[in-house]
Design a protein around this motif. Structure first.
Motif, PDB file in Angstrom:
ATOM      1  N   LEU A  46      18.842  -8.227 -37.772  1.00 49.49           N
ATOM      2  CA  LEU A  46      17.058  -8.114 -37.776  1.00 49.49           C
ATOM      3  C   LEU A  46      16.215  -7.961 -36.418  1.00 49.49           C
ATOM      4  N   GLY A  47      16.963  -8.620 -35.683  1.00 44.27           N
ATOM      5  CA  GLY A  47      16.242  -8.306 -34.066  1.00 44.27           C
ATOM      6  C   GLY A  47      15.540  -9.857 -33.757  1.00 44.27           C
ATOM      7  N   ALA A  48      16.925 -10.896 -34.035  1.00 42.63           N
ATOM      8  CA  ALA A  48      16.199 -12.588 -34.085  1.00 42.63           C
ATOM      9  C   ALA A  48      16.836 -12.403 -32.965  1.00 42.63           C
ATOM     10  N   GLY A  49      16.090 -13.025 -31.525  1.00 39.71           N
ATOM     11  CA  GLY A  49      16.830 -12.674 -29.714  1.00 39.71           C
ATOM     12  C   GLY A  49      17.789 -13.935 -29.873  1.00 39.71           C
ATOM     13  N   ARG A  50      18.758 -14.099 -28.568  1.00 42.55           N
ATOM     14  CA  ARG A  50      19.713 -14.882 -29.101  1.00 42.55           C
ATOM     15  C   ARG A  50      19.187 -16.252 -28.994  1.00 42.55           C
ATOM     16  N   GLY A  51      18.280 -16.550 -27.868  1.00 43.72           N
ATOM     17  CA  GLY A  51      17.559 -18.110 -28.036  1.00 43.72           C
ATOM     18  C   GLY A  51      17.075 -18.140 -28.924  1.00 43.72           C
ATOM     19  N   ARG A  52      16.705 -17.416 -29.829  1.00 45.01           N
ATOM     20  CA  ARG A  52      15.780 -17.871 -31.034  1.00 45.01           C
ATOM     21  C   ARG A  52      17.249 -18.455 -32.257  1.00 45.01           C
ATOM     22  N   VAL A  53      18.448 -17.317 -32.081  1.00 46.28           N
ATOM     23  CA  VAL A  53      19.171 -18.525 -33.159  1.00 46.28           C
ATOM     24  C   VAL A  53      20.041 -19.874 -31.940  1.00 46.28           C
TER      25      VAL A  53
ATOM     26  N   PHE B 147      27.226 -27.016 -26.559  1.00 48.43           N
ATOM     27  CA  PHE B 147      28.181 -25.674 -27.126  1.00 48.43           C
ATOM     28  C   PHE B 147      28.109 -25.062 -27.817  1.00 48.43           C
ATOM     29  N   PRO B 148      28.532 -25.242 -29.794  1.00 56.57           N
ATOM     30  CA  PRO B 148      28.621 -24.566 -30.801  1.00 56.57           C
ATOM     31  C   PRO B 148      27.270 -23.853 -30.794  1.00 56.57           C
ATOM     32  N   SER B 149      26.237 -23.825 -30.590  1.00 54.08           N
ATOM     33  CA  SER B 149      25.260 -23.008 -30.296  1.00 54.08           C
ATOM     34  C   SER B 149      24.890 -22.495 -29.700  1.00 54.08           C
ATOM     35  N   TRP B 150      25.398 -22.464 -28.460  1.00 61.03           N
ATOM     36  CA  TRP B 150      25.644 -21.721 -27.582  1.00 61.03           C
ATOM     37  C   TRP B 150      26.466 -20.222 -27.707  1.00 61.03           C
ATOM     38  N   ARG B 151      27.703 -20.385 -28.204  1.00 62.05           N
ATOM     39  CA  ARG B 151      28.766 -19.918 -28.452  1.00 62.05           C
ATOM     40  C   ARG B 151      28.386 -19.008 -29.781  1.00 62.05           C
ATOM     41  N   ASN B 152      28.123 -19.754 -30.063  1.00 68.84           N
ATOM     42  CA  ASN B 152      26.970 -19.385 -32.026  1.00 68.84           C
ATOM     43  C   ASN B 152      25.888 -18.170 -31.487  1.00 68.84           C
ATOM     44  N   SER B 153      25.195 -18.351 -30.423  1.00 70.22           N
ATOM     45  CA  SER B 153      23.867 -17.295 -30.364  1.00 70.22           C
ATOM     46  C   SER B 153      24.783 -16.210 -30.087  1.00 70.22           C
TER      47      SER B 153
ATOM     48  N   ALA C 257      30.581 -10.458 -36.018  1.00 70.96           N
ATOM     49  CA  ALA C 257      29.849 -12.015 -37.044  1.00 70.96           C
ATOM     50  C   ALA C 257      29.494 -11.313 -38.201  1.00 70.96           C
ATOM     51  N   LEU C 258      29.111  -9.932 -38.475  1.00 68.76           N
ATOM     52  CA  LEU C 258      29.035  -9.068 -39.799  1.00 68.76           C
ATOM     53  C   LEU C 258      29.923  -9.410 -40.505  1.00 68.76           C
ATOM     54  N   GLN C 259      30.964  -8.912 -39.858  1.00 69.75           N
ATOM     55  CA  GLN C 259      32.345  -8.859 -40.696  1.00 69.75           C
ATOM     56  C   GLN C 259      33.062 -10.151 -41.221  1.00 69.75           C
ATOM     57  N   SER C 260      33.218 -10.735 -40.684  1.00 69.69           N
ATOM     58  CA  SER C 260      32.986 -12.185 -41.130  1.00 69.69           C
ATOM     59  C   SER C 260      32.640 -13.134 -42.568  1.00 69.69           C
TER      60      SER C 260
END
Ligand SMILES: Nc1ncnc2c1ncn2[C@@H]1O[C@H](COP(=O)(O)OP(=O)(O)OP(=O)(O)O)[C@@H](O)[C@H]1O
Ligand SMILES: [Mg+2]
Lengths: 239, 403
Positions: free
Chosen positions: B305-312, B386-392, B399-402
């Motif tokens: 939808l356009g959210a940046g990595r930083g936001r995630v 670390f988990p946040s960084w990896r998810n972002s 990710a959409l396929q999972s």
């Protein structure tokens, strides 16, 4: 077909162009040619249905156009700008401002209410709160769910969820909306309602609508049909 | 809305959140117990040392540096009066007292043993401990031919309150002198080794025994032991400007062992904090890794939808921060309640080397609560990075396929 809407001023301009778009997946030692040298142009206000057998490359095509995936070869131009030249940040901005996405399984955020789900893209655009509230109210009325804004997605029916997803895709007034099998998880009656809604939006908001579907009923709504087969795109209905 | 989203995500999987919170709270309680125990131990060591020596002492340099010969470090009566006059004007003063100590022999016809004699001002504000005798009575104001013996010394000599003992020692000029005194009471003392040799006397008696009118040291008690350095510094300046050749020393300088006790407890607390930090880090890391990965599809959607990595990244960190804050609040409430209950029960124990049982109390100072808060917040946030960084940075399509 009520093709000539008075709201669609810029009709006749090429909005979207795919040039020799190719995507190859490397699976072990063999290469899967998901998309092979596809050329495609969509005009302002176009409503295009894309069909084709399973695994033919339809989702891959949409992913490349929305730039959530990068092509192996070729390029996608949106209003004349090649997405290949944009950074990750610029691509996110492009999706946020110009593209609306509708998914087969709705992909609403479960912890947000229906209204908050629809509002989310406006948050990304950093719109002030009052304007966000106005737009949410307006779009929820438009998709016929003005009273259900407070519900969580799991408290809505499939058709209601998809309408919220459509509201979310349209709330930023995007120029391009991509929908991947939007009715596959709906019964035929609800599917028809959703497609009616999409057609109305296409006509009134002048959005370029690209809808992937297997469903011949859905295909009837389109002004134009293309078919993808083995990663190649063909204009027209033929089977 | 981002705050709301992250907060709702915290409570999304209740069982997992409950597990993380439980780990944080348990760690918090352990840490509060350790820090509360250490804080109390240090505080009571500090008070008992400062009670013993006074917060500040004044004496000759030779006394404190152990460089005097014989009794040449004694403070003459004129100087004592001057110092008392100066000290009396200083703010924060509770009381001032003085001592004259000697070593000698104590005994009767049956035999004799070593005595460490302390001549003190009876029941002064500074050292009131001779007023709390374990048997017998404190000094009577009218008589100064009395002694209060350490319980162990009295046992060794086979004497009880009312009995007489003989005291022998050298005078300040090196001659021999002896006297007979009445045992007025017995006292228990924190150090067993000293209890076997300790005898307390009215200072006037010791001055006659040693044939001097001087005193050895001046003891000062102030209302806040932690102000001892400042008080000593100011006093030293007054002494200098009055050209009195004496020096002021704080209880800390007089008890060099306190610094090592303090650093031992410091290291102990540090280890406990690290241990809890590691415990919280790994438990929360495991929970967050799972619950973040489960949300890959949502991350893919938001990114599409356009959210940046930083936001995630930020929203996941925010979620962990909420978890940490909630854990810290719960931990603080629960441990304060537990400490209050524990202190009310007042378990007692005998510390090593001590003669008197003490009740174990846990300190509830701001530090005791703030350090655990910082520890759990720090390790919760650290485990989220670390988990946040990896998810972002997850590939959107994947990710959409999972599911
Ligand atoms: N990540 C991937 N890795 C390897 N191969 C992939 C990947 N994604 C898609 N493919 C392959 O690319 C081809 C096209 O896939 P795509 O998902 O675009 O098909 P589709 O037309 O959308 O099919 P369906 O109608 O079933 O959704 C398929 O053969 C698929 O197996
Ligand atoms: Mg597909």
């Amino acid at each position: 077909m009520s093709s000539d809407s008075q709201f669609c001023h810029e009709k006749g301009l090429a909005f979207l162009e795919a040039r020799s778009l190719t995507k190859t997946y490397q699976v072990g030692s063999s290469a899967v040619h998901a998309l092979q040298s596809v050329n495609f142009t969509a005009m302002q206000g176009d409503f295009v249905v894309i069909n084709g057998p399973s695994g033919s490359g339809k989702t891959t095509f949409l992913n490349l156009i929305s730039a959530i995936d990068r092509p192996t070869q070729g390029e996608v131009l949106i209003q004349g700008v090649s997405t290949n030249t944009l950074s990750e940040r610029q691509l996110a901005q492009l999706r946020k401002d110009k593209i609306g996405l509708i998914f087969q399984s709705f992909n609403l955020i479960p912890v947000l209410s229906a209204a908050e789900n629809a509002e989310y893209p406006l948050l990304l655009q950093r719109l002030p709160k009052t304007e966000r509230a106005q737009r949410v109210q307006a779009i929820l009325s438009e998709v016929g769910l003005a009273d259900l804004g407070k519900r969580r997605p799991n408290e809505l029916s499939g058709g209601q969820r998809q309408r919220i997803a459509i509201a979310r895709a349209l709330i930023t007034r995007p120029k391009l909306v991509l929908a991947d099998e939007p009715t596959a998880n709906l019964d035929s009656e609800t599917g028809a309602q959703v497609m009616d809604l999409m057609r109305r939006l296409n006509e009134e908001h002048c959005v370029v609508l690209l809808v992937v579907t297997h469903d011949p009923e859905v295909a009837r709504y389109a002004r134009r049909q293309v078919r993808i087969r083995d990663g190649r795109l063909m204009e027209g209905e033929g089977s | 809305m981002q705050l709301k989203t992250s907060l709702r995500n915290v409570f999304r999987n209740r069982r997992r959140t409950a597990f993380s919170l439980a780990v944080i709270v348990v760690g918090f309680v352990i840490l509060v117990s350790v820090l509360g125990f250490v804080g109390e131990a240090l505080q009571s060591t500090k008070t008992s040392l400062a009670d013993e020596t006074g917060a500040v002492q004044v004496g000759s340099e030779g006394l404190f540096e152990n460089s005097s010969t014989g009794y040449d470090y004694l403070i003459p009566p004129g100087q004592l009066e001057q110092v008392v006059a100066i000290v009396s004007t200083m703010p924060g003063l509770v009381g001032v007292s003085w001592q004259l100590n000697f070593a000698g022999l104590v005994g009767d016809e049956q035999g004799s043993t070593l005595i460490v004699g302390r001549g003190i001002v009876p029941c002064s504000d500074v050292q009131a401990y001779e007023c709390i005798v374990s048997s017998g009575s404190p000094f009577e104001e009218t008589s100064d031919r009395e002694v209060i013996l350490g319980v162990a010394l009295a046992r060794k000599l086979g004497v009880a309150p009312g009995d007489r003992v003989n005291i022998a020692t050298g005078t300040v000029s090196g001659n021999f002198n002896a006297a007979t005194v009445v045992v007025s009471g017995e006292i228990t003392y924190a150090l067993e080794a000293l209890e076997e040799q300790l005898g307390l006397f009215p200072i006037a008696f010791v001055q006659r025994l040693l044939k001097t009118d001087g005193v050895e040291r001046i003891l000062i008690r102030i209302d806040d032991v932690d102000q001892a350095e400042a008080f000593a510094f100011e006093l030293q300046q007054h002494l200098q400007s009055a050209s009195i050749p004496l020096v002021a020393r704080t209880w800390k300088e007089l008890n060099p062992s306190y610094a090592s006790i303090e650093s031992f407890y410091g290291a102990f607390s540090g280890l406990a904090m690290m241990g809890i930090a590691v415990l919280v880090f790994f438990s929360v890391l495991e929970v967050l890794t799972i619950s973040f990965l489960e949300r890959s599809r949502e991350v893919g959607t938001l990114r599409a939808l356009g959210a940046g990595r930083g936001r995630v990244f930020g929203s996941f960190i925010l979620e962990a921060a909420f978890l940490g804050i909630i854990g810290a609040i719960l931990g603080a409430l629960i441990s304060v309640a537990l400490v209050l209950v524990f202190n009310a029960i007042a378990f007692s124990w005998i510390p090593p080397g001590a003669a008197i049982p003490q009740s174990i109390q846990l300190q509830l100072s701001p530090t005791v609560i703030i350090m655990p808060i910082l520890t759990v917040l720090f390790s919760t946030l650290l485990s989220a990075i670390f988990p946040s960084w990896r998810n972002s940075r997850i590939e959107i399509v994947r990710a959409l396929q999972s599911v």
